[in-house]
Design a protein around this motif. Sequence first.
Motif, short mmCIF file in Angstrom:
data_model
loop_
_atom_site.label_atom_id
_atom_site.label_comp_id
_atom_site.label_asym_id
_atom_site.label_seq_id
_atom_site.Cartn_x
_atom_site.Cartn_y
_atom_site.Cartn_z
N TYR A 135 -7.76 60.36 1.86
CA TYR A 135 -7.68 60.31 0.40
C TYR A 135 -8.99 59.83 -0.19
O TYR A 135 -9.81 59.19 0.47
N LYS A 136 -9.16 60.16 -1.47
CA LYS A 136 -10.35 59.73 -2.20
C LYS A 136 -10.00 59.63 -3.67
O LYS A 136 -9.34 60.51 -4.22
N PHE A 137 -10.45 58.56 -4.31
CA PHE A 137 -10.24 58.38 -5.73
C PHE A 137 -11.42 58.97 -6.48
O PHE A 137 -12.56 58.91 -6.02
N ASP A 138 -11.17 59.53 -7.66
CA ASP A 138 -12.24 60.09 -8.48
C ASP A 138 -12.91 58.96 -9.23
O ASP A 138 -12.30 58.37 -10.12
N THR A 139 -14.13 58.70 -8.85
CA THR A 139 -14.88 57.63 -9.52
C THR A 139 -15.94 58.21 -10.46
O THR A 139 -16.72 57.47 -11.02
N SER A 140 -15.92 59.53 -10.63
CA SER A 140 -16.95 60.17 -11.47
C SER A 140 -16.61 60.16 -12.95
O SER A 140 -17.47 60.42 -13.77
#
Length: 146
Positions: A135-140
């Motif tokens: 998983y990865k969170f959108d930090t953009s």
Amino acid sequence: MHAYTNVCVHILFLVKTEPSPISLTHTHRERDQYFMAAESSSNSSTNLRIVVQNNPSDSQLSELGIKSWPKWGCPPGKYQLKFDEQETCYLVRGKVKVKSKNSSEVVEFGAGDLVILPKGLSCTWDVSVAVDKHYKFDTSSSPSSS
């Protein structure tokens, strides 16, 4: 049993992630436009849609850097979740039915699927087969203006 407890608590903090998944036949620009459209629709509390891409290609997974993303898992069960950020995840194993609090729609996904869970989504995960995922969170994205 402590590992399962820690894993289940971790799920409550799942959120935002990487550009949205689309076929490699699309250009990077089209992929980014698709991601921005998914993100803008996730900012509306009335349109919190889960995006599921079945069986993305190995090339696409490599391009997204899936193998470098953190891993997470949970045993079968029902979980009440709220996503404070958008999350993109790739299920290595598992089967899940998700029902949004604000809708009667049920979305199903499982092993081999790439999924975008929108910011603001409150839902119930009904996990029938134990989940292992990257998983990865959108930090953009920048925070909403007041």
